[in-house]
Design a protein around this motif. Structure first.
Motif, short mmCIF file in Angstrom:
data_model
loop_
_atom_site.label_atom_id
_atom_site.label_comp_id
_atom_site.label_asym_id
_atom_site.label_seq_id
_atom_site.Cartn_x
_atom_site.Cartn_y
_atom_site.Cartn_z
N ALA A 262 -4.71 9.33 2.01
CA ALA A 262 -4.80 10.17 3.20
C ALA A 262 -4.73 9.34 4.48
CB ALA A 262 -6.11 10.95 3.17
N LEU A 263 -4.34 10.00 5.55
CA LEU A 263 -4.34 9.42 6.88
C LEU A 263 -5.43 10.10 7.70
CD1 LEU A 263 -0.50 9.43 7.38
CD2 LEU A 263 -1.90 7.36 7.42
N HIS A 264 -6.19 9.30 8.46
CA HIS A 264 -7.29 9.83 9.24
C HIS A 264 -7.19 9.32 10.67
CE1 HIS A 264 -9.36 11.46 5.69
NE2 HIS A 264 -8.93 10.37 5.08
N LYS B 294 0.86 -1.18 0.00
CA LYS B 294 0.00 0.00 0.00
C LYS B 294 0.90 1.23 0.00
CE LYS B 294 -3.04 -2.91 2.70
NZ LYS B 294 -4.29 -2.96 1.94
N VAL B 295 0.73 2.09 -1.00
CA VAL B 295 1.67 3.18 -1.24
C VAL B 295 0.91 4.51 -1.34
CG1 VAL B 295 3.44 4.09 -2.80
CG2 VAL B 295 3.22 1.62 -2.48
N TRP C 208 -5.37 1.98 3.89
CA TRP C 208 -5.04 2.37 2.52
C TRP C 208 -5.42 1.26 1.55
CZ3 TRP C 208 0.50 4.92 2.81
CH2 TRP C 208 0.38 6.17 3.42
N ARG C 209 -5.70 1.66 0.33
CA ARG C 209 -5.98 0.69 -0.72
C ARG C 209 -4.68 0.05 -1.19
NH1 ARG C 209 -9.14 4.45 -4.78
NH2 ARG C 209 -7.70 5.94 -3.82
N THR C 210 -4.80 -1.18 -1.67
CA THR C 210 -3.63 -1.92 -2.15
C THR C 210 -3.26 -1.45 -3.55
OG1 THR C 210 -4.22 -3.86 -0.83
CG2 THR C 210 -2.74 -4.21 -2.70
N ASP C 211 -1.97 -1.18 -3.75
CA ASP C 211 -1.49 -0.74 -5.06
C ASP C 211 -1.00 -1.90 -5.91
OD1 ASP C 211 -1.34 2.44 -5.18
OD2 ASP C 211 -1.01 1.79 -3.13
#
Length: 704
Positions: A65-67, A20-21, A293-296
């Motif tokens: 983003a970070l939440h 995840k990037v 995060w979504r996987t890249d």
């Protein structure tokens, strides 16, 4: 900013690791195997071996983003405002008056907040009601809530009386504020405690403080829509609804559990005796458990056990996302156990800043120099903190997750405190030394030993620790002890190991829990009644304060620390005995280790020594000891009072010991007593007295 993380830290060969990037623009990735620390014209670096992978190559980046901020969230059936609605809860603010902080919010299907109770910028509770036409009615208290004190709040919309009411009950009495309101048609479908609803569904205006006994009700408090009891299922991320409606909430970003509620009777300090007294959550605006995060892209784990990383490159910038491949069926004779819990505990630590940084600077002989890892943390405070830090409200951090970027878990990281590679990067001196002498080895992690136990260790003739295996879970501690009791041979190549009680928060081992207690070296102190882990119910703090010292097992235990110039070790008369002389074969000098990449010597940073009073076995031979200057001090738990003349030059107890221990059943332990030992292994490309001595021990252990 180019950063990322993996969904797994330790995997089997052939497993798929999700990468995840977050990257603005195009970047490249390369799977590499990380070998050992080397020194070249540009300084220290870890040797990399490229590995073929379908994921290697160019990728189109995206900023993720970070939440941060913990909260409790649940979807509700339609709550019809025409019938009335209310919310009651106990709250204890821990950082009022800084920013607006949401205590709860009820939102509609579109995530538009319809009813919200917040602390405004002055710390006053304010209740808002938004009608379907957008009109907002507000009622608030004229006074702020007291910091650190429980208050019972009730917010009620009563359409029959066309009134919005806020009630506060505390020791000084009951206060009520109300205002007329036009009937607010519509409904609510989502409920959050500790944050409001943003348009994208994320949390905003997060609360710092404790909450307890949360109830949502209809026309009357006797008609609960939900009633959360935070003392139930303490080891989970579920807020249990005891109303009978089954509206259990989700705890996001892992707020602290096993926290005292408003009704503690002070008759017990153990939550498992009466969980109902620990029916609170401690929410923080900087909690971050899972970045989500979504996987890249995915990487298939290579076939051979080892330390691997996906190296990301964007222009001159690089970032490594490490993972481990655990041993398969075909195993080598030597196992290196990476202290990954230590890496998590120190992940994203901020001790270089503020008053702690000032205090540490006074114990150092060189100025603090920050690495790129700390620069990223300065730019992105939303990455969360380490177990050595305090939250923004001053409370200690008790959970550390690997499901987020850990900026200091980089192979090229230079630690500000030791002035060289430490922890993840420092342990590459150990693997580099093994490579230099041609010893093949497998790699496992703390979580592997915790899950697989003694059976994993029994497959090996010799097991090596990292330089700072400080945070084993109890099952891992058991496995190491049982391995040695069963005749295994252990090389403890560090110090301050097997020290803090550690537990995993879930079966996937995505995060660890540590409670500092109120003894031993620490950077914050637990409340006396919040020492027991929420994840297991076991008492936290130092293992030695549970009667489980390191000395009976390792021959040495935590004794001192300092970050001035490190020293070498001087041989003891016992080291010349016939039964142990082989340790020093090829070494002529009486003093060894007066060199190294960490503080300039083999004896420095944190130090362990032998102590019969703490259980060091009679069979222990102290081979070498160190002496230190006045920048070294005894650890708190090794002294009984604060007194003058306890610093290194005046205190013989401020030292490290290198020992050899023989246990009944044939087990042997070689302990180095110093974190800096690893840094000395690498001097002169691993051709030095410390490397030679360590090699002598390893070859002897392998020969018998």
């Amino acid at each position: 900013m180019l950063i990322g993380y993996a969904d797994k830290l330790s995997v089997d060969a052939g497993d798929h690791v999700e990468i995840k990037v977050s990257a603005p623009g195009v970047y490249r990735s390369q799977l590499v195997r990380l070998r050992g620390m080397t020194e070249g014209a540009t300084g220290l670096s870890v040797a990399e071996v490229p590995v073929s992978s379908n994921s290697n190559g160019q990728h189109t980046g995206r900023v993720q983003a970070l939440h941060p901020g913990s909260l409790v969230d649940v979807a509700l059936p339609k709550v019809d405002f025409a019938k009335g609605v209310g919310v009651s809860l106990w709250v204890k603010p821990t950082a009022p008056g800084r920013l607006c902080q949401t205590l709860f919010s009820l939102s509609d299907d579109s995530s538009v907040t319809r009813i919200m109770l917040e602390l405004d910028r002055t710390g006053r509770p304010a209740l808002y009601l938004r009608s379907s036409n957008g009109a907002v009615t507000t009622v608030s208290s004229p006074d702020p809530l007291p910091k650190g004190r429980w208050v019972f709040l009730k917010a009620v919309y009563n359409p029959g009386e066309a009134e919005l009411r806020l009630i506060a009950e505390e020791q000084t009495g009951t206060h009520c504020w109300s205002t007329p309101v036009v009937v607010a048609e519509g409904s609510a479908a989502g409920f959050r405690v500790g944050a409001s609803h943003a348009e994208d569904g994320r949390a905003t205006d997060c609360f710092n403080g404790c909450v307890s006994d949360v109830t949502v009700f209809g026309a009357s408090p006797k008609q609960p829509i939900l009633q959360w009891d935070f003392s139930r299922q303490m080891d989970s991320d579920i807020a249990v609804d005891v109303s009978g409606a089954g509206r259990h909430g989700r705890l996001l970003n892992r707020p602290a559990r096993a926290v005292l509620g408003p009704a503690w009777d002070k008759k017990t300090i153990r939550w498992t005796d009466d969980p109902a007294q620990w029916n609170a959550l401690h929410l923080h605006d900087d909690d971050l458990d899972d970045a989500q995060w979504r996987t890249d892209f995915e990487v298939e784990a290579p076939a051979e056990s080892g330390i691997y990383a996906v190296r990301l490159n964007q222009g001159e910038t690089s970032y490594y996302i490490p993972f481990y491949v655990r041993p398969g069926a075909a195993r080598k004779r030597v196992l290196f156990v990476a202290p990954t819990n230590t890496y998590l505990a120190y992940g994203n630590e901020h001790l270089w800043e503020g008053e702690r940084g000032i205090a540490h600077q006074k114990m150092m002989s060189f100025p603090i120099v920050l690495d790129k890892a700390e620069t990223i943390l300065q730019q992105m405070p939303s990455l969360g903190r380490s177990l050595y830090d305090r939250h923004s409200d001053g409370s200690g951090v008790i959970y550390a997750s690997r499901l987020r970027p850990l900026t200091n878990m980089q192979p090229n990281y230079i630690n500000w405190l030791a002035g060289g590679p430490r922890h993840f990067s420092g342990d590459f001196f150990i693997t580099g030394w093994l490579d230099s002498i041609g010893i093949e080895f497998d790699v496992a992690t703390d979580e592997d030993v915790d899950s697989l136990g003694k059976g994993l260790l029994d497959s090996y003739d010799v097991v090596l620790t990292g330089s700072h295996p400080e945070y084993p879970a109890a099952a891992e501690f058991d496995a190491f002890e049982d391995y040695v009791k069963g005749g295994g041979k252990l090389m403890y190549l560090g110090a301050n190991g097997f020290f803090w009680v550690t537990s995993y928060v879930n079966k996937l081992r995505t995060a660890i829990e540590v409670r500092r207690g109120y003894a031993a070296q620490r950077n914050w102190t637990s409340h006396a009644a919040e020492l027991y882990h929420s994840s297991t119910g076991e008492i936290g703090g130092a293992y030695r304060h549970r009667g489980r010292d390191q000395n009976p097992f390792l021959g040495v235990g935590m004794a001192a620390a300092g970050w001035g110039p490190a020293s070498g070790f001087t041989r003891t008369p016992e080291s010349y005995g016939e039964t142990v002389a082989w340790v020093f074969e090829g070494i002529a000098s009486e003093t060894v280790g007066e060199h190294g990449y960490l503080l300039g010597g083999a004896a420095g940073d944190e130090l362990d020594h032998a102590d019969p009073a703490r259980g060091t076995p009679d069979s222990t031979v102290v081979l070498m000891s160190s002496r230190h200057n006045d920048l070294f001090f005894p650890s708190l738990d090794s002294v009984t009072e604060v007194a003058p003349n306890q610093q290194g030059s005046k205190n013989p107890h401020v030292r490290a010991d290198v020992v050899l221990v023989e246990h009944p059943g044939g087990g042997k332990v070689f302990s180095t007593g110093s974190i800096c030992w690893a840094g000395s292994l690498g001097t002169n490309s691993y051709d030095n007295d410390i490397a030679r001595l360590t090699t002598n021990v390893l070859r002897n252990f392998l020969a018998k």
